[in-house]
Design a protein around this motif. Sequence first.
Motif, PDB file in Angstrom:
ATOM      1  N   UNK A   1       0.824  -1.211   0.000  1.00  0.00           N
ATOM      2  CA  UNK A   1       0.000   0.000   0.000  1.00  0.00           C
ATOM      3  C   UNK A   1       0.856   1.258   0.000  1.00  0.00           C
ATOM      4  N   UNK A   2       1.884   1.282   0.830  1.00  0.00           N
ATOM      5  CA  UNK A   2       2.733   2.476   0.947  1.00  0.00           C
ATOM      6  C   UNK A   2       3.959   2.416   0.041  1.00  0.00           C
ATOM      7  N   UNK A   3       4.136   1.279  -0.619  1.00  0.00           N
ATOM      8  CA  UNK A   3       5.296   1.070  -1.487  1.00  0.00           C
ATOM      9  C   UNK A   3       6.611   1.377  -0.761  1.00  0.00           C
ATOM     10  N   UNK A   4       6.742   0.780   0.441  1.00  0.00           N
ATOM     11  CA  UNK A   4       7.980   0.946   1.206  1.00  0.00           C
ATOM     12  C   UNK A   4       8.278  -0.318   1.997  1.00  0.00           C
ATOM     13  N   UNK A   5       9.552  -0.475   2.331  1.00  0.00           N
ATOM     14  CA  UNK A   5       9.984  -1.607   3.137  1.00  0.00           C
ATOM     15  C   UNK A   5       9.851  -1.262   4.610  1.00  0.00           C
ATOM     16  N   UNK A   6       9.477  -2.246   5.409  1.00  0.00           N
ATOM     17  CA  UNK A   6       9.371  -2.091   6.866  1.00  0.00           C
ATOM     18  C   UNK A   6      10.330  -3.084   7.515  1.00  0.00           C
ATOM     19  N   UNK A   7      11.347  -2.570   8.196  1.00  0.00           N
ATOM     20  CA  UNK A   7      12.325  -3.423   8.865  1.00  0.00           C
ATOM     21  C   UNK A   7      11.779  -3.914  10.195  1.00  0.00           C
TER      22      UNK A   7
END
Length: 178
Positions: A50-56
Amino acid sequence: MAEEDINKGLPFWKSRKINKGDFFNMQSMVCSDLGLVVKGIFRIYYHDQDKQEDKNLFFFSENQFVVSFRSFISRNPCWYFIEAMEDSEIVSISYNDLNGLYDSNPNWSKFGRLLAELFFSYAQTRTEEFVFFSHEQRYIRLLEEHPNIVERIPAYHISSYLGITNPSLSRIRKRIQR
């Protein structure tokens, strides 16, 4: 564990180099190996569509085990990626070989229980950090766990792990340096 027991297990552990940007395990694949980081640092992350980002989610560095533990023990696909953040070296053992050691030796079986307790502790601690600690306290705990992480990986990865923005991380770092 007795030296004799360690020696029985040594032939099953394989040395492996993993280049920066390469994966120890990929999302949607069953994690088939347990690794021990000899040199390097890994991140566990998922990609938020949805946010087009990676979550570490986690970092693992020297002398820590790296694995998608749920996938490894359940034999179900992993929900995230495990990526080398720098050129790394690990020693790893396959699921089948490790379970063979568990079955043949009570000390290796105890190792398995201790490993499960370790990963349960990691997961519970991570959850509790988000409930009970401020961003600054989580950052300090990260530095205690991985003392030179700031010099080793880009700040945006640390921000993602802490659940904050880069500017917020910069303010925290300035406060701590004072």
